[in-house]
Design a protein around this motif. Structure first.
Motif: not given
Length: 245
Positions: A118-127
């Protein structure tokens, strides 16, 4: 050793085994004086064997049932979360960065994997959002630069103020999506006169005079600053040449 079967089909068959052996302690001149027969019934043994087989079958069935239950528990606890991670990873690969995995309170490795995912997808979404916004900014900057070049080309060679305004409107209309516009010139110290227009008839332009402080254009001229009207209610009657009357 001999076997004797007793009984009938109705009463059940009884097997007797007979064992014959010479007597011990005989001299060199041996002489057989008799034999001893020992008989043993196998019925009780057979019953015990059948009982053991039945118990073994029950134990085997119980072991299979326990194994099946354990397999179901393992599938529930381990296999299903792993499949959920696999499906979520496929969605991320397809471009869906909003997918999230459920996070439980138990602190096992699978729960940590879901948290990290979930943290990985959140960072990818923000980027990706930041890159999209940057691309929009760069596109607007390129459009502005193109518009400025077009305006510079329009200004070059314009002999009169009216011709300059008409060329500017022709170049800028497509960039700013304008439907109508007026270029005003200062006629005297307190009045504006329409010099050129976009989508405004020429006979109408000749009659437009605006005093300083009158309407949006007059107020902008008096204040010497830009005035922007936003959130205009639908259906509001605005006369475009005067911009506010």
């Amino acid at each position: 050793v001999t076997r004797t079967s007793l009984g009938t089909e109705a009463t059940g068959e009884l097997s007797l085994f007979h064992l014959a052996a010479p007597e011990a302690g005989q001299s060199a001149r041996e002489e057989s004086v008799g034999t001893a027969h020992v008989g043993m019934s196998m019925e009780r043994t057979n019953v015990q064997i059948r009982g053991l087989l039945a118990k073994s079958g029950g134990l085997l069935g119980g072991a299979l049932l326990v194994g099946l239950l354990m397999a179901m528990v393992i599938a529930q606890v381990v296999v299903r979360p792993v499949k959920a991670v696999s499906r979520a990873s496929q969605q991320v690969a397809a471009g869906n960065l909003a997918v999230r995995l459920p996070v439980r309170r138990r602190g096992d490795e699978l729960n940590e994997l879901s948290t990290y995912f979930n943290e990985m997808t959140s960072v990818l979404e923000r980027n990706r959002q930041a890159l999209t916004e940057l691309a929009d900014v760069l596109k607007k900057q390129r459009d502005n630069e193109r518009a400025l070049r077009d305006v510079a080309v329009a200004i070059t060679g314009a002999g009169t103020l009216r011709l300059l305004a008409e060329r500017v409107f022709a170049k800028m209309a497509g960039h700013i999506a304008a439907h109508a516009a007026i270029f005003y010139g200062v006629e005297d110290d307190r009045r504006l006169r329409a010099v050129a227009g976009l989508s405004i008839p020429a006979e109408r332009l000749e009659s437009i005079r605006i005093l300083f402080g009158e309407g949006f254009a007059g107020q902008a001229a008096e204040r010497r600053e830009r005035i922007v009207a936003t959130h205009v209610p639908a259906g509001t009657a605005l006369e475009v040449p005067v911009l506010g009357h």
